[in-house]
Design an enzyme around this catalytic site. Structure first.
Site, PDB file in Angstrom:
ATOM      1  N   CYS A   8      50.257  38.227  33.552  1.00  0.00           N
ATOM      2  CA  CYS A   8      49.411  39.123  32.747  1.00  0.00           C
ATOM      3  C   CYS A   8      48.169  39.462  33.568  1.00  0.00           C
ATOM      4  CB  CYS A   8      49.064  38.492  31.393  1.00  0.00           C
ATOM      5  SG  CYS A   8      48.137  36.941  31.512  1.00  0.00           S
ATOM      6  N   ASN A  11      45.693  35.678  33.251  1.00  0.00           N
ATOM      7  CA  ASN A  11      46.425  34.404  33.346  1.00  0.00           C
ATOM      8  C   ASN A  11      45.765  33.295  32.519  1.00  0.00           C
ATOM      9  OD1 ASN A  11      47.426  31.998  35.927  1.00  0.00           O
ATOM     10  ND2 ASN A  11      48.580  32.681  34.159  1.00  0.00           N
ATOM     11  N   CYS A  13      45.597  34.050  28.670  1.00  0.00           N
ATOM     12  CA  CYS A  13      46.070  34.259  27.285  1.00  0.00           C
ATOM     13  C   CYS A  13      47.593  34.389  27.210  1.00  0.00           C
ATOM     14  CB  CYS A  13      45.426  35.500  26.664  1.00  0.00           C
ATOM     15  SG  CYS A  13      43.629  35.397  26.512  1.00  0.00           S
ATOM     16  N   ARG A  14      48.133  35.521  27.661  1.00  0.00           N
ATOM     17  CA  ARG A  14      49.553  35.799  27.424  1.00  0.00           C
ATOM     18  C   ARG A  14      50.501  35.053  28.349  1.00  0.00           C
ATOM     19  NH1 ARG A  14      48.754  42.088  27.999  1.00  0.00           N
ATOM     20  NH2 ARG A  14      47.179  41.226  29.404  1.00  0.00           N
TER      21      ARG A  14
HETATM   22  P1  4NP Z   1      45.443  37.859  29.513  1.00  0.00           P
HETATM   23  O1  4NP Z   1      44.134  38.282  28.666  1.00  0.00           O
HETATM   24  O2  4NP Z   1      45.653  38.951  30.534  1.00  0.00           O
HETATM   25  O3  4NP Z   1      46.522  37.818  28.494  1.00  0.00           O
HETATM   26  O4  4NP Z   1      45.139  36.515  30.145  1.00  0.00           O
HETATM   27  C1  4NP Z   1      42.887  38.522  29.249  1.00  0.00           C
HETATM   28  C2  4NP Z   1      42.104  37.472  29.651  1.00  0.00           C
HETATM   29  C3  4NP Z   1      40.852  37.715  30.196  1.00  0.00           C
HETATM   30  C4  4NP Z   1      40.402  39.021  30.311  1.00  0.00           C
HETATM   31  C5  4NP Z   1      41.197  40.074  29.895  1.00  0.00           C
HETATM   32  C6  4NP Z   1      42.447  39.829  29.373  1.00  0.00           C
HETATM   33  N1  4NP Z   1      39.083  39.258  30.843  1.00  0.00           N
HETATM   34  O5  4NP Z   1      38.619  40.422  30.751  1.00  0.00           O
HETATM   35  O6  4NP Z   1      38.455  38.323  31.355  1.00  0.00           O
END
Ligand code: 4NP
Length: 160
Positions: A8, A11, A13-14
């Site tokens: 994602c 790295n 959340c999803r």
């Molecule tokens: P992920 O979600 O891509 O599912 O891990 C996010 C985590 C952090 C951020 C954006 C999306 N951020 O802007 O820090």
């Protein structure tokens, strides 16, 4: 060994949740010794960080312990892994732009929801800026998609 990498943006959340959910399906199928499963981010924003507490919580409620640390996806991943699974189209496109992503023998790149019967080809929505319910929704998407992904891999590799 079949090597699967979930990717994602951050790295945290999803993709760590996808990693945990897929590991759970693999464990339930008794196939742990046949798989290497990891996750990574297209950004380097959360290197060495634990998953978001909301991903840890929704995983825990569903009997899954998340223990990954953030890392960035790199070209070498296309040599090391057999399957790279992007959570959304931006991740897919960023991965495709890494040198070596289209070389002979490179990992096959997919969208996670290529494997979701409900919402095929859609993005796994980014839950980072939303509430806890977004994480429950993402968990449900990942649970369906990971089960189908495992079934597809079992078929492709003739694993019983
Ligand atoms: P992920 O979600 O891509 O599912 O891990 C996010 C985590 C952090 C951020 C954006 C999306 N951020 O802007 O820090």
């Amino acid at each position: 060994m079949i090597k699967v990498l979930f990717v994602c943006l951050g790295n945290i959340c999803r993709s760590p949740l996808a990693e945990g959910v897929f590991k759970q399906h693999v464990k339930e199928a008794g196939l742990e010794n046949k798989f290497l499963i990891e996750s990574a981010g297209t950004s380097g924003w959360h290197i060495d960080q634990s998953p978001d507490p909301r991903s840890i919580e929704v995983a825990k409620v569903n009997g899954i312990h998340l223990d990954s640390l953030g890392r960035k996806a790199i070209s070498m991943d296309f040599e090391l892994f057999d399957y790279i699974i992007a959570m959304d189209y931006n991740n897919f496109s960023d991965l495709k732009n890494l040198p070596g992503s289209s070389k002979d023998g490179a990992a096959k790149l997919y969208l996670m929801r290529d494997f979701d019967d409900l919402g095929k080809g859609e993005d796994v929505p980014d839950p980072y800026y939303g509430g806890d319910d977004g994480f429950v929704h993402v968990y449900e998407i990942l649970d369906r998609s990971c089960q189908n992904l495992l079934n597809e891999i079992k078929k492709t590799h003739s694993i019983k």
